[in-house]
Write an enzyme that holds these catalytic residues in place. Structure first.
Site, PDB file in Angstrom:
ATOM      1  N   ASP A  98     -26.893 -89.441  11.778  1.00 31.12           N
ATOM      2  CA  ASP A  98     -26.958 -89.621  13.221  1.00 31.12           C
ATOM      3  C   ASP A  98     -28.355 -89.230  13.694  1.00 31.12           C
ATOM      4  O   ASP A  98     -28.788 -88.098  13.486  1.00 31.12           O
ATOM      5  CB  ASP A  98     -25.912 -88.713  13.889  1.00 31.12           C
ATOM      6  CG  ASP A  98     -25.386 -89.267  15.202  1.00 31.12           C
ATOM      7  OD1 ASP A  98     -26.189 -89.873  15.931  1.00 31.12           O
ATOM      8  OD2 ASP A  98     -24.197 -89.087  15.492  1.00 31.12           O
ATOM      9  N   ASP A 199     -28.127 -92.526  18.431  1.00 35.08           N
ATOM     10  CA  ASP A 199     -27.519 -92.022  19.649  1.00 35.08           C
ATOM     11  C   ASP A 199     -28.211 -92.619  20.884  1.00 35.08           C
ATOM     12  O   ASP A 199     -29.447 -92.674  20.926  1.00 35.08           O
ATOM     13  CB  ASP A 199     -27.640 -90.493  19.655  1.00 35.08           C
ATOM     14  CG  ASP A 199     -26.925 -89.833  20.809  1.00 35.08           C
ATOM     15  OD1 ASP A 199     -25.694 -89.962  20.891  1.00 35.08           O
ATOM     16  OD2 ASP A 199     -27.612 -89.191  21.629  1.00 35.08           O
ATOM     17  N   GLU A 241     -25.792 -96.890  19.417  1.00 34.90           N
ATOM     18  CA  GLU A 241     -24.899 -96.617  20.542  1.00 34.90           C
ATOM     19  C   GLU A 241     -25.527 -97.221  21.796  1.00 34.90           C
ATOM     20  O   GLU A 241     -26.542 -96.742  22.290  1.00 34.90           O
ATOM     21  CB  GLU A 241     -24.704 -95.112  20.720  1.00 34.90           C
ATOM     22  CG  GLU A 241     -23.730 -94.789  21.839  1.00 34.90           C
ATOM     23  CD  GLU A 241     -23.674 -93.306  22.180  1.00 34.90           C
ATOM     24  OE1 GLU A 241     -22.633 -92.862  22.698  1.00 34.90           O
ATOM     25  OE2 GLU A 241     -24.671 -92.595  21.938  1.00 34.90           O
ATOM     26  N   HIS A 315     -16.303 -89.071  18.325  1.00 31.21           N
ATOM     27  CA  HIS A 315     -16.407 -87.678  18.767  1.00 31.21           C
ATOM     28  C   HIS A 315     -16.505 -87.539  20.279  1.00 31.21           C
ATOM     29  O   HIS A 315     -16.360 -86.429  20.812  1.00 31.21           O
ATOM     30  CB  HIS A 315     -17.629 -87.018  18.113  1.00 31.21           C
ATOM     31  CG  HIS A 315     -18.920 -87.664  18.515  1.00 31.21           C
ATOM     32  ND1 HIS A 315     -19.266 -88.931  18.125  1.00 31.21           N
ATOM     33  CD2 HIS A 315     -19.940 -87.221  19.296  1.00 31.21           C
ATOM     34  CE1 HIS A 315     -20.444 -89.243  18.637  1.00 31.21           C
ATOM     35  NE2 HIS A 315     -20.879 -88.216  19.354  1.00 31.21           N
ATOM     36  N   ASP A 316     -16.773 -88.645  20.982  1.00 32.98           N
ATOM     37  CA  ASP A 316     -16.885 -88.623  22.444  1.00 32.98           C
ATOM     38  C   ASP A 316     -15.671 -89.227  23.140  1.00 32.98           C
ATOM     39  O   ASP A 316     -15.610 -89.237  24.372  1.00 32.98           O
ATOM     40  CB  ASP A 316     -18.119 -89.424  22.896  1.00 32.98           C
ATOM     41  CG  ASP A 316     -19.430 -88.698  22.623  1.00 32.98           C
ATOM     42  OD1 ASP A 316     -19.408 -87.458  22.530  1.00 32.98           O
ATOM     43  OD2 ASP A 316     -20.460 -89.377  22.492  1.00 32.98           O
TER      44      ASP A 316
END
Length: 534
Positions: A98, A199, A241, A315-316
């Site tokens: 990430d 990200d 993302e 995870h979000d």
């Protein structure tokens, strides 16, 4: 479209802090992940997306990086990281790192230099502005609530932070910043990793003077430069993302000839329970017609032009079985139905840890049980605005990020087998019933169902490359076909807890089914997939 190895891949996302603790400090770590590699291999996944394990003050659980070249001691050491890459490779599993390229921690050496004086060589690594009318440069709001500008008393200017004030935004228009990020990527490629997840990559080319935050005019230029400088010939898979991307933008990101990204995460299907134009906490009722429309548009729109990432959770995001399914009476049925719907589509599937055993959302009764900075900031802001405590908590129960961050439930022992110490965040109280040990050995195993879906993908070109077509069906049913050469599969999914009479039931060969007997009607959350004759 040229065939790529990652077209058949399945990615398993690990949130290290909550996956497996090896040393009893209550925090998951790299040795914990190492101890569970065989579990991931047995499932059939061949990539692990690893959320950040870099050095960080943990203001945003690792997404505030203070050193891209160091491992946070709570996760282990660089030797542990090297061992994880090597041991995963032995099992034919690649590691996807990430990369947080939009911002750093305010404790990163670049920022410490940047804020030390206006003429420091690192000043332009970040976005600095003078005050306007003795206040912030603009009324721009942070995604984590409050204003997006923070005043620095040392130099008398404001710096930009689209997230926490401890996450200053990098200035990608400054060439040394881009080169510094490329160096980070080269370092990890040389370590042997096989992929990057970027990200909030759609925010890097912001143009503040034009009030453009996402999808700035130079975004594609920068991504093409990144590909040219770092990724060309590296055999690395990339996913960005891009929360606000529509289909047209996704085609630009992922068209192979443009040489930008291989896949993107779009959140259009994730936002279907949010009121348009408001915050994610402002809820509306989910409508299956919306889901059919959105997923089908992406399936057909990207076909032969780009590539889809397929995901329900991360995870979000909250747990999918609690969102679209029934996480009580029909937890097995709805978890396996949702898996069938997604994994038989065209694209690369992502499984978030615990999804494969049907882990559910959590409802902590006390606010102080929550750890997520976004959740806590939102609560304070809404209380000040006059919102009622109970209404805010209801939004947290539905959309809060900590729903996905409670520890992985391995067994029915103390702390769910996650740790021998005190876990950093509370464990879902249903762990004694819902855990890996119970699921794998149970009569109805969600894990075994996922394993079958993954095996089917790796042995059927139809799932990987077949054409997709949404079928007219009953309002409660999501139905589509996948067609490849002379073969056609029909996928039927009942999204309700009641029986539905469906005109699409037939006598074809059943290749996937989450019930034990052929249906006369579609039963609650039933998923059935036919291979049609001819």
């Amino acid at each position: 479209m040229d065939s790529k190895w990652w077209h058949k891949s399945v990615v398993y996302q690990v949130y290290p802090r909550s996956f497996k603790d090896s040393n009893g400090d209550g925090i998951g770590d790299l040795q914990g992940i190492l101890s569970k590699l065989d579990y991931i291999k047995e499932l059939g996944a061949d990539m692990i997306w690893l959320c950040p394990v870099y050095a960080s003050p943990n203001d945003d659980n690792g997404y505030d990086i203070s050193n891209y070249y160091q491992i946070h001691p709570e996760f282990g050491s660089m030797e542990d990281m090297d061992l994880l890459i090597a041991e995963a490779a032995k099992r034919e599993i690649g590691i996807m790192m990430d990369i947080v390229a939009n911002h750093t921690s305010d404790e990163h050496p670049w920022f410490l230099e940047s804020k030390s004086s206006k003429d420091n060589p690192y000043r332009d690594y970040y976005v600095w502005r003078d005050s306007v009318d003795d206040g912030p440069p603009s009324e721009l709001q942070s995604i984590f609530s409050g204003g997006a500008w923070e005043f620095d008393t040392e130099t008398g200017q404001y710096y930009l932070h689209m997230f926490s004030k401890k996450q200053p935004d990098l200035n990608w228009h400054h060439p040394p910043v881009r080169e510094a990020i490329y160096d980070v990527m080269r370092f990890w490629i040389n370590k042997g990793i096989k992929g990057f997840r970027f990200d909030v990559i759609d925010l890097i080319a912001k143009e503040l003077d034009q009030s453009i935050i996402a999808n700035g005019p130079l975004l594609h230029t920068y991504l093409q430069e990144m590909h040219r400088e770092v990724l060309e010939g590296a055999d690395i898979v990339t996913v960005g993302e891009t929360g606000g991307a529509d289909l047209e933008q996704a085609i630009l990101f992922t068209s192979p000839e443009r040489k930008e990204l291989d896949m993107v995460f779009s959140f259009e299907h994730i936002a279907l329970d949010e009121q348009a134009g408001r915050q994610k906490w402002d809820l509306k009722t989910l409508d299956l017609d919306d889901l059919k429309r959105v997923l089908s548009n992406w399936q057909t729109g990207l076909a032969d032009k780009g590539w889809n990432s397929l995901f329900w959770s991360n995870h979000d995001q909250p747990r999918i079985v609690s969102r679209w399914g029934n996480d009580q009476e029909y937890r097995y049925e709805s978890a396996t139905m949702l898996a069938s719907l997604l994994h038989l589509m065209r694209g690369t599937p992502y499984i978030y840890q615990g999804e494969e055993i049907g882990m559910t959302n959590v409802q902590f009764s006390e606010l102080n049980s929550y750890r997520d900075i976004e959740t806590l900031n939102m609560y304070r802001e809404r209380i000040e605005q006059g919102f009622v405590h109970e209404d805010i908590m209801e939004s947290i129960y539905v959309k809060g990020r900590d729903n996905a961050r409670t520890p992985m439930q391995w067994n029915a022992e103390d702390s769910a087998g996650f740790t021998e110490g005190t876990p950093w965040i509370g464990i879902n109280s249903n762990y004694s019933a819902i855990n890996v040990e119970n699921d794998i050995n149970g009569d109805k195993s969600i894990y075994q169902f996922y394993k079958k879906l993954i095996k089917l993908r790796k042995s059927n070109e139809l799932i990987v490359y077949g054409d997709y077509q949404l079928l007219d069906s009953e309002p409660e049913v999501f139905a589509y076909t996948r067609t490849y050469q002379n073969e056609e599969w029909r996928v039927l999914c009942n999204f309700t807890g009641r029986e539905v009479k469906s005109s699409l039931l037939c006598d074809g060969e059943i290749v996937v089914h989450n019930y034990d007997s052929p249906p006369e009607k579609l039963r609650p959350y039933e998923a059935i997939v036919y291979k049609l004759k001819n």
